[in-house]
Design an enzyme around this catalytic site. Structure first.
Site, PDB file in Angstrom:
ATOM      1  CB  SER A 121       8.369  -7.558   3.778  1.00  0.00           C
ATOM      2  OG  SER A 121       7.625  -8.727   4.042  1.00  0.00           O
ATOM      3  CG  HIS A 126       3.112  -6.455   4.470  1.00  0.00           C
ATOM      4  ND1 HIS A 126       3.861  -6.643   5.612  1.00  0.00           N
ATOM      5  CD2 HIS A 126       3.889  -6.893   3.431  1.00  0.00           C
ATOM      6  CE1 HIS A 126       5.031  -7.173   5.290  1.00  0.00           C
ATOM      7  NE2 HIS A 126       5.074  -7.322   3.981  1.00  0.00           N
ATOM      8  CG  ASP A 157       1.852  -6.231   8.291  1.00  0.00           C
ATOM      9  OD1 ASP A 157       1.390  -7.218   7.681  1.00  0.00           O
ATOM     10  OD2 ASP A 157       2.987  -5.787   8.092  1.00  0.00           O
TER      11      ASP A 157
END
Length: 271
Positions: free
Chosen positions: A108, A245, A215
């Protein structure tokens, strides 16, 4: 079974909380992990355990303003400083394990950090893995910066994983940031995205990109342009239908971990 040890070191903005995971056997390589926004390295026990079982010794750090590290909560003024903090961690790992190849894995926001790290220090790495990375285009940044006031809206924890327990644990974690984005951090994220877009590809550094096709936090279509810019001659892509995610906390996490460890094994054994 991986054993972990917590320790601290001086970063660009104060003391940073780091952790090392190791197993009973001599490691064959080092994996450095860069975690995501608002979270901390304690959420990576499962990943670290799988990496150690695959022969790694694992190093990670709570970024400044995150987890147990010093700094104003979730405030990042310049991601170049966060990259420099991670480089100090990498240097520590290399002093302890001077003959081992180093693999960098970023998730991320940690994917943005790892991507920029590879642009600055890629010649020192054996491989790079980007998990649901914030690179390319992330519309949430520009949308939030366009507002006069950043809304204090809690994260929808169902977007993390299809496993409800993951969201429940996240919501109850006191080391996770549950407040709003800070404008300073959003501005730094925007500059970081632009810096990576202006920077070089990773060349012949092996790069693996993994992403959930469902996601909603960091949509795959936004990350793809960043990957296309960054990728070089040695590239592997794995996307997972219906996955959200946090791939390492997903219902198909065992498949994801197998893909990642097989990729790492291939890179460190062919050097």
């Amino acid at each position: 079974m991986a054993e972990s040890r917590e320790w601290t070191y001086d970063g660009t903005q104060g003391k940073l909380a780091a952790r090392t995971w190791s197993g009973p056997d001599q490691p064959t390589h080092v994996v450095v992990i860069a975690h995501g926004y608002g979270e901390h390295i304690g959420r990576y026990e499962r990943l670290a355990g799988a990496l150690v079982q695959n022969g790694a010794v694992v190093y990670a750090v709570d970024h400044a303003g995150h987890g147990k590290s010093e700094g104003e909560p979730v405030v990042v003024r310049d991601f170049e400083d966060i990259v420099s903090d991670l480089h100090l961690l990498d240097e520590t790992a290399r002093r302890v394990h001077p003959d081992l190849p180093v693999v960098l894995l970023g998730h991320s926001m940690g994917g943005l950090i790892a991507a920029r790290y590879a642009q600055r220090y890629g010649h020192t790495l054996a491989a790079l893995i980007l998990s649901s990375p914030v690179i390319g285009r992330w519309d949430a940044v520009s949308q939030l910066l366009a507002l006069d006031e950043i809304p204090d809206v809690p994260l929808d924890v169902t977007t993390l994983s299809r496993d409800p327990a993951v969201g429940q644990t996240y919501a109850a974690d006191p080391l996770v940031w549950h407040g709003p984005f800070k404008r300073t951090t959003l501005e730094a994220l925007q500059r970081g995205l632009e810096t990576i877009a202006r920077g070089p590809s990773v060349g012949d550094l092996p790069l693996m990109w993994i992403h959930g096709e469902d996601d909603q936090l960091v949509p795959i279509d936004g990350s793809r342009p960043g990957i296309e810019h960054l990728r070089g001659s040695r590239f592997a892509e794995r996307t997972y239908p219906q996955a959200r995610h946090e791939l390492f906390n997903e219902l198909n996490a065992d498949d994801v971990l197998r893909d990642v460890t097989e990729f790492i094994h291939a890179q460190v054994t062919t050097r």
